[in-house]
Design a protein around this motif. Sequence first.
Motif, PDB file in Angstrom:
ATOM      1  N   LEU A 153       2.410   1.702  -7.738  1.00 23.20           N
ATOM      2  CA  LEU A 153       3.112   1.003  -8.811  1.00 23.20           C
ATOM      3  C   LEU A 153       4.590   1.322  -8.655  1.00 23.20           C
ATOM      4  CD1 LEU A 153       0.646   1.945 -11.687  1.00 23.20           C
ATOM      5  CD2 LEU A 153       0.806  -0.275 -10.541  1.00 23.20           C
ATOM      6  N   PRO A 189      -1.888  -1.268 -16.276  1.00 23.71           N
ATOM      7  CA  PRO A 189      -0.438  -1.102 -16.359  1.00 23.71           C
ATOM      8  C   PRO A 189       0.201  -2.107 -17.306  1.00 23.71           C
ATOM      9  CG  PRO A 189      -1.078  -2.011 -14.224  1.00 23.71           C
ATOM     10  CD  PRO A 189      -2.324  -1.580 -14.915  1.00 23.71           C
ATOM     11  N   THR A 242       5.646  -0.634 -15.158  1.00 22.87           N
ATOM     12  CA  THR A 242       5.612  -0.914 -13.727  1.00 22.87           C
ATOM     13  C   THR A 242       6.729  -1.909 -13.400  1.00 22.87           C
ATOM     14  OG1 THR A 242       4.063  -2.746 -14.054  1.00 22.87           O
ATOM     15  CG2 THR A 242       3.131  -0.579 -13.586  1.00 22.87           C
TER      16      THR A 242
END
Length: 245
Positions: A153, A189, A242
């Motif tokens: 990420l 995320p 992210t």
Amino acid sequence: MEQTHTTHNGVAATPGAQRRVLVVEDDATIVEAISARLRAEGFLVQTALDGPAAVDAAEAWQPDLMVLDIMLPGFDGLEVCRRVQAQRPVPVLMLTARDDETDMLVGLGVGADDYMTKPFSMRELAARVHVLLRRVERAALAAVTPRSGILRLGELEIDHAQRRVRVRADDVHLTPTEFDLLVCLANTPRAVLSREQLLAEVWDWADASGTRTVDSHIKALRRKIGAERIRTVHGVGYALETPAP
């Protein structure tokens, strides 16, 4: 130092065996109360009343978990945790008499997995001990049948198989709890997970009284991977940030 059971072989317990808990506390009344409750839960219990005795007992007895007070004679619980974790990883439930976040963050930084502030109920302490041991079993199972691949990420890299984390290609040392918390956030995320969701997923703990535990672990995790990577949604929970696609 009081040994309440002598039937052990010095080898770490295997799943299904009676688990060994080392209780480190200098208050005799609290030691007795904790020991009695844990014995009633089926654990083998040994106790130590000061820092040096705790380190010796951990090396000789190889407990499956430690219940560890911060304030101890000889040297404090933080130093006990450092020395014991240097010998072998052991889950640690830390006890503190002060509702001081600094104590909690330092404790998590030296390898404690969870903490409780005095006074606490013996029911809750026993439940937390069971939860920590279940998490250890899950981690051991994951090590045998790990998830494949590495999750990237941005500059954050999570290696599930080796349970390693890197930021900008540099290794970041996380406690088992911190790793599990990061993985939980990384599974979705940018999605906000409530403190209650994180408690249930990471700690297997459904009682909302443990939400401060989540907050302290998040702060410790931020210090290691970068504060900007975990977003707080006030009144709700946290999300792993992210890079934009």
